[in-house]
Scaffold this active site. Structure first.
Site, PDB file in Angstrom:
ATOM      1  N   THR A   1       0.797  -1.227   0.000  1.00 54.12           N
ATOM      2  CA  THR A   1       0.000   0.000   0.000  1.00 54.12           C
ATOM      3  C   THR A   1       0.832   1.281   0.000  1.00 54.12           C
ATOM      4  O   THR A   1       0.293   2.355  -0.269  1.00 54.12           O
ATOM      5  CB  THR A   1      -0.932   0.030   1.227  1.00 54.12           C
ATOM      6  OG1 THR A   1      -0.147  -0.124   2.424  1.00 54.12           O
ATOM      7  CG2 THR A   1      -1.953  -1.100   1.149  1.00 54.12           C
TER       8      THR A   1
ATOM      9  N   LEU B   1       7.167   0.251   2.231  1.00 54.53           N
ATOM     10  CA  LEU B   1       7.108   0.862   3.552  1.00 54.53           C
ATOM     11  C   LEU B   1       5.956   0.330   4.376  1.00 54.53           C
ATOM     12  O   LEU B   1       6.030   0.265   5.605  1.00 54.53           O
ATOM     13  CB  LEU B   1       6.970   2.386   3.437  1.00 54.53           C
ATOM     14  CG  LEU B   1       8.102   3.149   2.765  1.00 54.53           C
ATOM     15  CD1 LEU B   1       7.821   4.638   2.837  1.00 54.53           C
ATOM     16  CD2 LEU B   1       9.438   2.831   3.427  1.00 54.53           C
ATOM     17  N   SER B   2       4.851   0.005   3.722  1.00 49.57           N
ATOM     18  CA  SER B   2       3.665  -0.407   4.467  1.00 49.57           C
ATOM     19  C   SER B   2       2.809  -1.293   3.582  1.00 49.57           C
ATOM     20  O   SER B   2       2.811  -1.162   2.355  1.00 49.57           O
ATOM     21  CB  SER B   2       2.866   0.827   4.916  1.00 49.57           C
ATOM     22  OG  SER B   2       1.770   0.457   5.728  1.00 49.57           O
ATOM     23  N   SER B   3       2.067  -2.187   4.234  1.00 47.56           N
ATOM     24  CA  SER B   3       1.208  -3.095   3.482  1.00 47.56           C
ATOM     25  C   SER B   3      -0.037  -3.404   4.288  1.00 47.56           C
ATOM     26  O   SER B   3      -0.096  -3.149   5.496  1.00 47.56           O
ATOM     27  CB  SER B   3       1.954  -4.391   3.157  1.00 47.56           C
ATOM     28  OG  SER B   3       2.295  -5.084   4.346  1.00 47.56           O
TER      29      SER B   3
END
Length: 328
Positions: free
Chosen positions: A85, A93-95
């Protein structure tokens, strides 16, 4: 005359189908968590995600004017898989975590009504919403290092009326202003357990965290001691920012191993957990001698003097120093 199916109808059908699939798979046994997954739609928290790798990244978006790409976005959101994401310079960095793994972790957290929970790694806010539905906003605190991530998560949560405490800060420091906590849930891989967390827990609190490629479930005795075993479930997450996740032994170090063990995730889990203390060949001898142990036979002890991983018994012969200190 029967009306046509709207985009909202399609999203609701896809959401309901995923809850049925998770229930049928046996990962939503607790009716409280079944109700939470039924009430909280994943697509609200994943308005877009990235597919592919390297230069081949493609962004799929829920508001894309192309109906075929929009349909691919929805299928992706309600597939039982993690979704990228947030990227920066090609780095993840983010999921949004795999829903079935989220369900397993939430059930393993073993919360009770009135428990105060700290989540380390806010991500999209989806996990925090599930916790809010189960426990109430006032019992949920979630922390992430990136203000863009926390701002986005607050907006996603507010769309569904959830308002937990969302903090931008270093997860390794915990959140002392909201302590004490009954549970800490971690959604990023650690090299070891940040000592600050223990002092922010009530006696008997539970910490559930990704470590190596597994999930450690620690019981906190006090600010100076926690101990517990791994769940049998494999788990792969983005590393805690500011810390370096343990790396598997190099291919050169493993070249004397049978190929099937280089690919065997349970054997690799043990090698990573031992932090290089075991040469792969030595690890293979141990693994075979002890009956090819799975993750649930390993555990971790946390004290002010250090942190150790172990096989079967913390006082037994197979004990290894754990990881390197996370940056705080």
């Amino acid at each position: 005359m029967q009306g046509h199916t709207t985009g909202r109808d399609v999203r609701e059908l896809a959401h309901a189908a995923q809850v049925r699939e998770l229930t049928a798979a046996g990962v939503l046994q607790d009716p409280h968590w079944r109700a939470a997954f039924s009430a909280v739609p994943r697509h609200v928290f994943v308005p877009y995600f990235w597919t592919g790798r390297g230069a081949g990244h493609e962004r799929l978006w829920g508001e894309d004017p192309d109906p075929e790409r929009r349909a691919r976005w929805l299928r992706g959101v309600y597939t039982d898989t993690p979704l990228a994401t947030r990227l920066r310079d090609g780095e993840l960095l983010s999921s949004s975590s795999q829903p079935s793994l989220m369900a397993k972790m939430l059930e393993s957290l073993d919360v009770r009504d009135g428990d105060d929970v700290l989540e380390i790694g806010t991500g999209t806010g989806y996990n925090a919403a599930l916790l809010c539905h189960r426990l109430g906003d006032e019992h949920v605190t979630t922390v992430d290092l990136d203000d863009e991530i926390t701002e986005s998560a607050r907006a996603h949560l507010a769309k569904l009326g959830y308002r937990p405490t969302v903090v931008t800060g270093d997860g390794a420091r915990g959140c002392p202003s909201r302590a004490p906590f009954d549970r800490i849930l971690v959604t990023c891989t650690l090299p070891l357990i940040p000592p600050a967390w223990l002092g922010q827990c009530r006696p008997g609190a539970r910490i559930l965290a990704p470590l190596s490629t597994g999930l450690i479930a620690l019981t906190v005795r006090d600010a100076d001691f926690a101990e517990g075993r791994f769940l049998h479930t494999p788990a792969y997450f983005v590393p805690l920012r500011g810390a370096t996740a343990a790396e598997p032994p190099s291919a050169a170090a493993q070249e004397a191993l049978p190929y099937e063990l280089v690919e065997n995730e349970r054997f690799q889990f043990m090698l990573i957990l031992s932090g290089g203390a075991l040469h792969p060949r030595e690890g293979l001898d141990l693994w075979r001698r002890e009956g090819r142990p799975g993750r649930e036979r390993f555990g971790v002890t946390v004290t002010p003097q250090g942190q150790w991983s172990w096989l079967d018994d913390p006082q037994g012969p197979y004990v290894w120093p754990l990881g390197e200190a996370a940056s705080v």
